[in-house]
Design an enzyme around this catalytic site. Structure first.
Site, PDB file in Angstrom:
ATOM      1  N   LYS A  94     -51.002  23.999  38.444  1.00 52.62           N
ATOM      2  CA  LYS A  94     -50.828  25.105  37.496  1.00 52.62           C
ATOM      3  C   LYS A  94     -49.856  26.156  38.024  1.00 52.62           C
ATOM      4  O   LYS A  94     -49.267  26.890  37.234  1.00 52.62           O
ATOM      5  CB  LYS A  94     -52.175  25.736  37.137  1.00 52.62           C
ATOM      6  CG  LYS A  94     -53.205  24.752  36.571  1.00 52.62           C
ATOM      7  CD  LYS A  94     -52.661  23.912  35.441  1.00 52.62           C
ATOM      8  CE  LYS A  94     -53.644  22.926  34.819  1.00 52.62           C
ATOM      9  NZ  LYS A  94     -54.243  21.956  35.723  1.00 52.62           N
ATOM     10  N   TYR A 117     -65.718  14.151  31.094  1.00 51.68           N
ATOM     11  CA  TYR A 117     -65.050  15.186  31.885  1.00 51.68           C
ATOM     12  C   TYR A 117     -65.990  15.789  32.932  1.00 51.68           C
ATOM     13  O   TYR A 117     -67.095  16.219  32.601  1.00 51.68           O
ATOM     14  CB  TYR A 117     -64.536  16.301  30.954  1.00 51.68           C
ATOM     15  CG  TYR A 117     -63.830  17.409  31.691  1.00 51.68           C
ATOM     16  CD1 TYR A 117     -62.484  17.309  32.008  1.00 51.68           C
ATOM     17  CD2 TYR A 117     -64.519  18.547  32.091  1.00 51.68           C
ATOM     18  CE1 TYR A 117     -61.822  18.305  32.706  1.00 51.68           C
ATOM     19  CE2 TYR A 117     -63.874  19.567  32.796  1.00 51.68           C
ATOM     20  CZ  TYR A 117     -62.521  19.429  33.093  1.00 51.68           C
ATOM     21  OH  TYR A 117     -61.888  20.419  33.796  1.00 51.68           O
ATOM     22  N   TYR A 156     -60.252  15.651  38.706  1.00 50.42           N
ATOM     23  CA  TYR A 156     -58.925  15.135  38.309  1.00 50.42           C
ATOM     24  C   TYR A 156     -58.374  14.102  39.294  1.00 50.42           C
ATOM     25  O   TYR A 156     -58.199  12.934  38.949  1.00 50.42           O
ATOM     26  CB  TYR A 156     -57.929  16.293  38.190  1.00 50.42           C
ATOM     27  CG  TYR A 156     -58.296  17.313  37.142  1.00 50.42           C
ATOM     28  CD1 TYR A 156     -57.877  17.146  35.823  1.00 50.42           C
ATOM     29  CD2 TYR A 156     -59.051  18.442  37.466  1.00 50.42           C
ATOM     30  CE1 TYR A 156     -58.201  18.078  34.848  1.00 50.42           C
ATOM     31  CE2 TYR A 156     -59.381  19.375  36.499  1.00 50.42           C
ATOM     32  CZ  TYR A 156     -58.955  19.195  35.204  1.00 50.42           C
ATOM     33  OH  TYR A 156     -59.287  20.118  34.241  1.00 50.42           O
TER      34      TYR A 156
HETATM   35  C1  LIG Z   1     -55.013  20.871  35.196  1.00 56.19           C
HETATM   36  C2  LIG Z   1     -55.092  19.815  36.212  1.00 56.19           C
HETATM   37  C3  LIG Z   1     -54.550  18.537  35.976  1.00 56.19           C
HETATM   38  C4  LIG Z   1     -53.958  18.130  34.658  1.00 56.19           C
HETATM   39  O1  LIG Z   1     -52.691  18.651  34.399  1.00 56.19           O
HETATM   40  P1  LIG Z   1     -52.273  18.893  32.886  1.00 56.19           P
HETATM   41  O2  LIG Z   1     -50.903  19.417  32.937  1.00 56.19           O
HETATM   42  O3  LIG Z   1     -53.268  19.880  32.347  1.00 56.19           O
HETATM   43  O4  LIG Z   1     -52.364  17.594  32.150  1.00 56.19           O
HETATM   44  C5  LIG Z   1     -54.614  17.605  36.986  1.00 56.19           C
HETATM   45  N1  LIG Z   1     -55.186  17.905  38.164  1.00 56.19           N
HETATM   46  C6  LIG Z   1     -55.717  19.106  38.437  1.00 56.19           C
HETATM   47  C7  LIG Z   1     -56.347  19.326  39.750  1.00 56.19           C
HETATM   48  C8  LIG Z   1     -55.693  20.103  37.464  1.00 56.19           C
HETATM   49  O5  LIG Z   1     -56.245  21.297  37.735  1.00 56.19           O
END
Ligand SMILES: *Cc1c(COP(=O)(O)O)cnc(C)c1O
Length: 335
Positions: free
Chosen positions: A49, A259, A285
């Protein structure tokens, strides 16, 4: 020459390292696996981010905002990095988090509090549905709020991943390695869309494989969201190029029990990387995306001569909120 001329706020440290995972490669019997360490972007324990926020926060500053508002899950990495970015720019920050206030705070939520942001608990409105109401209240109180979209994913946030792909392109060239595939966790679309645009603008042909993290439950399938962001960004950059659904590879077979639910796939990936590379993945993730990659390698999806780049998008602070999932096995030391 940089691909982009848009203004950005400097919030992280770039380039992030590109490393080879030779022990993991050996365990899986090839192909070579590399990792782009965006867990080390440097803003408040890092993550993908940061790259999006550099463009979004510059826009907020340009619009004269004094307050940032965004939404996410209780353990949102996006919210944690947004709260830190707002602190850097001395803006107020409001986070709209799904669920109810938990009994104890840990992981990202603990850090959100340290950055001094205001937290609104939104119950089932998990994706920012309450934001317009809060924006309204803030305006009435004389504030100038700026809404950062869910996951930082829109035509501005995705710019961060155009520069990111350019960064990788130069790093890979400097070690004379041609990456064939890029594997990453995909969940709000900005990372995926930005990488697609970077590929196009640099005339690269990295095969992008997004690992879908969330089950598709909303009325718009996630792949269409990625497509929309990619085309809006292309339009904004005057690229005269339209992407279509066939240009997107989204692997949706690893969403498990949904999720944020950690299963064996995530646990194996997290312990392999921790015990053989000394690298922390996250439970939501990157643990899932790496689990997917390991599964695809075992299933023979890649050839031996491929060079696979796993994009580590961050998230390890959430591990602390999953301590029950990772109780050490009751093996007593033999020495
Ligand atoms: C937000 C996030 C993602 C996904 O990225 P997007 O651009 O939202 O698809 C992947 N890994 C982590 C650790 C994240 O915080």
């Amino acid at each position: 020459m940089a691909l982009l001329t848009q203004q950005k706020s400097n919030l992280g440290f770039f380039p992030t390292p590109l490393v080879e995972l030779s022990r993991l490669t050996a365990i899986l019997g090839g192909p070579r696996i590399f990792m782009k360490r965006d867990d080390m972007t440097g803003l408040a324990l890092g993550g993908n981010k940061t790259r999006k926020l550099e463009y979004l926060m510059a826009d907020a500053v340009q619009q004269g905002a004094d307050t940032i508002i965004t939404a996410g899950a209780e353990q949102s990495n996006h919210c944690r990095q947004t709260a830190a970015a707002a602190a850097c720019l001395q803006m107020d920050c409001h986070l709209v988090l799904g669920g109810e206030p938990p009994e104890s705070i840990n992981g990202n939520l603990l850090l959100d509090n340290l950055f001094g942001c205001h937290i609104h608990w939104a119950g089932n409105n998990r994706k920012g549905e309450d934001i317009p109401m809060i924006v309204d209240k803030l305006r009435k109180a004389g504030k100038k709020p700026y809404v950062v979209p869910y996951g930082g994913s829109n035509h501005l946030g995705s710019l961060g991943f155009i520069s990111a792909l350019e960064e990788l392109h130069f790093q890979a060239n400097s070690i004379n390695t041609n990456m064939t595939h890029i594997i990453f966790a995909s969940s709000s679309g900005g990372t995926h869309a930005g990488l697609m645009l970077g590929n196009h603008m640099l005339d690269e042909n990295y095969e992008l494989i997004g690992i879908n993290i969330d089950k598709d439950e909303s009325s718009t399938p996630f792949i269409n969201t990625i497509l929309d962001i990619a085309n809006q960004t292309a339009q904004q950059l005057d690229l005269q190029h339209t992407f279509n659904l066939d240009d997107i590879t989204l692997e949706s077979s690893y969403t498990g029990d949904g999720y944020g639910v950690v299963g064996d796939l995530e646990k194996e990936a997290i312990s392999l990387l921790a015990q053989h590379e000394g690298i922390l993945l996250d439970p939501v993730y990157t643990g899932r995306a790496m689990g997917g990659l390991i599964n695809m390698i075992r299933a023979g999806r890649f050839s031996h001569s491929d060079n696979i780049l796993f994009w580590h998008t961050g998230g390890a602070p959430a591990l602390f909120a999953y301590s029950e999932e990772f109780n050490p096995s009751p093996v007593s030391p033999t020495v």
